[in-house]
Motif scaffolding. Structure first.
Motif, PDB file in Angstrom:
ATOM      1  N   ASN A  79     128.983  43.030  75.128  1.00  0.00           N
ATOM      2  CA  ASN A  79     129.137  43.928  73.982  1.00  0.00           C
ATOM      3  C   ASN A  79     128.495  45.291  74.235  1.00  0.00           C
ATOM      4  N   LEU A  93     133.394  38.376  69.532  1.00  0.00           N
ATOM      5  CA  LEU A  93     132.828  37.220  68.813  1.00  0.00           C
ATOM      6  C   LEU A  93     132.981  35.959  69.659  1.00  0.00           C
ATOM      7  N   ARG A  95     132.016  31.441  69.758  1.00  0.00           N
ATOM      8  CA  ARG A  95     131.478  30.181  69.209  1.00  0.00           C
ATOM      9  C   ARG A  95     131.458  29.151  70.321  1.00  0.00           C
ATOM     10  N   SER A 107     128.659  33.618  66.461  1.00  0.00           N
ATOM     11  CA  SER A 107     128.476  35.047  66.184  1.00  0.00           C
ATOM     12  C   SER A 107     128.232  35.248  64.695  1.00  0.00           C
ATOM     13  N   VAL A 109     129.851  36.829  62.554  1.00  0.00           N
ATOM     14  CA  VAL A 109     131.081  36.696  61.767  1.00  0.00           C
ATOM     15  C   VAL A 109     131.652  35.310  62.023  1.00  0.00           C
ATOM     16  N   TYR A 128     142.484  39.868  65.169  1.00  0.00           N
ATOM     17  CA  TYR A 128     141.732  39.604  66.392  1.00  0.00           C
ATOM     18  C   TYR A 128     142.650  38.909  67.389  1.00  0.00           C
ATOM     19  N   THR A 130     142.557  36.041  70.044  1.00  0.00           N
ATOM     20  CA  THR A 130     141.690  34.857  70.146  1.00  0.00           C
ATOM     21  C   THR A 130     141.983  34.064  71.400  1.00  0.00           C
ATOM     22  N   GLU A 144     138.377  38.762  69.887  1.00  0.00           N
ATOM     23  CA  GLU A 144     138.191  40.187  70.213  1.00  0.00           C
ATOM     24  C   GLU A 144     139.022  41.027  69.255  1.00  0.00           C
TER      25      GLU A 144
END
Length: 460
Positions: A79, A93, A95, A107, A109, A128, A130, A144
């Motif tokens: 990032n 982001l 997980r 993350s 969010v 996003y 994914t 993203e």
């Protein structure tokens, strides 16, 4: 205010063409970049590459805390790098979920991805890209922020524009040098034309235009000068010969006028008056022929009109029937009853009138003159043939020259009639020739034939 810079030039045109070519290339490259980006995102997304690499590193870690720390370190680094780039629309982001569905890392969010592989979905009101990959121990989910097409286009345009701006001067300078040096012979040629001396009498330029594209220009200009020289020579010869021809009848007019004034008796006055009238008629005839020849020499388009050639020839013969009877000459017409055509009547009248005048003047008493009109495979044929003394084969190439008169006869003339016929034939788009005439009374005769193209036919 000067507007010279607005005038079109070859240099500006070439540069404009180069700019247009650059623009088209830029558009094509931009479209290709867009298609490549879309293909990459669909088949070999950077998100897939990043996710596969991360998951390969943490699949060997059993401890959820350690796995989360490793993933967190990667995410912070990624990032930070993304923030330094112009294309980023927000943080990446992630997980990490274990095989039992417990989350080891998440993350700020919250999001979830239901199926594996590359996808696209709405997260917190935004679109996003994914990616989900499931391993034996861990399931990694990445999201993203999706870039809009406008953002992709802007980025691609900026990158491509920088490259083209660097390439353009490198191409423009050699092109400008090539055009400038390539047109240098043309500029020298123009300066040479401006510097021509009128006293050189239109001498050839013989310009050294070594480039193949410019050489025809010099050759065409030299050919034009050649035609102008020939035309000027003909005009000078014509003026000189016309002045010479007019001198004789005018001298006769002056002499007979003086004799008429000084005549002491009626017989002398009658003889002088007849000679004066004859000289005046010859001068008028010569002047008329000179005017006819000058009018046919004008560089103006012919004015064709529809007419019946058979009736046209019959009318000309009817007009000369009285003269022919006085001289004991038989006039005949061999033609169809009707023959419609579309021709220049003035030029055609000059051809027929002068050929008939010549025939009536030279054939002698008791001879025959025949006008023949027919349609042939090559076009329309109009001929005036006689059975008079004819023209020697050696003299035939000269008969259409101005002021040429053959030997072996005592007939006076101007030598312009057949020159007028030749010029009128050109005006009609045809050609005129001379050959043997009517084989009668032991004479070979003369035959003048005008051949016109078939395009003059078929008009009703």
């Amino acid at each position: 205010m000067s507007w010279n810079w607005l005038r079109p030039t070859l240099t500006r045109r070439l540069i404009a063409a180069l700019l247009l070519a650059f623009t088209l290339c830029a558009v094509l490259l931009l479209v290709e970049d867009q298609l490549d980006i879309q293909q990459t995102l669909a088949t070999d997304s950077p998100l897939r590459q990043f996710g596969s690499g991360i998951l390969a590193g943490i699949n060997e870690i059993d401890d959820a805390t350690v796995a989360a720390q490793v993933l967190d370190g990667h995410m912070r680094h990624v990032n930070r790098v993304r923030e330094a780039q112009h294309m980023t629309q927000g943080p990446l982001l992630a997980r990490l979920v274990d095989a039992d569905g417990r989350e080891a890392y998440g993350s700020p969010v919250a999001f979830d991805i239901g199926k594996g592989g590359i996808g696209e979905q709405q997260i917190a009101g935004r679109t996003y890209w994914t990616y989900r990959q499931d391993g034996p121990r861990w399931s990694l989910r990445l999201a993203e922020p999706a870039l809009s097409r406008a953002s992709l286009l802007s980025f691609a345009s900026w990158e491509l524009g920088k490259q083209l701006l660097l390439a353009f001067p490198l191409m423009l300078l050699p092109l400008w040098i090539a055009v400038y040096t390539g047109l240098a012979p043309l500029r020298r040629f123009a300066r040479r034309l401006h510097g021509l001396d009128p006293r050189q009498d239109l001498a050839p330029l013989d310009a050294d235009l070594r480039y193949g594209e410019l050489r025809p220009l010099g050759q065409a200009f030299d050919a034009l000068l050649q035609r102008l020289r020939e035309r000027r020579a003909r005009e000078r010869a014509f003026v000189h010969e016309a002045a010479h021809e007019l001198r004789t009848p005018l001298a006769v007019v002056a002499t007979q006028a003086h004799a008429l004034v000084q005549a002491g008796d009626e017989a002398t006055r009658a003889t002088a008056a007849a000679a004066l009238q004859q000289a005046i008629a010859r001068s008028a005839h010569l002047s008329r022929q000179l005017l006819d020849l000058a009018s046919l020499d004008k560089e103006q388009a012919a004015e064709p009109a529809a007419l019946d050639l058979a009736h046209f020839c019959a009318q000309r013969l009817a007009e000369l029937a009285g003269v022919a009877r006085e001289r004991g000459i038989a006039l005949t017409l061999d033609a169809p009853e009707h023959l419609p055509a579309f021709v220049d009547t003035v030029a055609l009248h000059s051809v027929l009138q002068n050929l008939l005048d010549n025939a009536l003047l030279y054939v002698g008493r008791g001879a025959s003159v025949e006008v023949q009109l027919a349609v042939t495979r090559d076009g329309l044929r109009l001929a005036v043939a006689d059975d008079g003394p004819g023209i020697a084969a050696a003299d035939r190439p000269l008969v259409f020259e101005r002021f040429w008169r053959g030997a072996g006869h005592d007939v006076t003339g101007s030598g312009l009639g057949l020159a007028i016929v030749a010029r009128a034939a050109e005006r009609l788009g045809g050609r005129v020739s001379v050959s043997d005439g009517l084989p009668r009374a032991g004479g070979c005769g003369a035959r003048f034939e005008l051949l016109l193209p078939a395009t003059v036919l078929g008009v009703s």
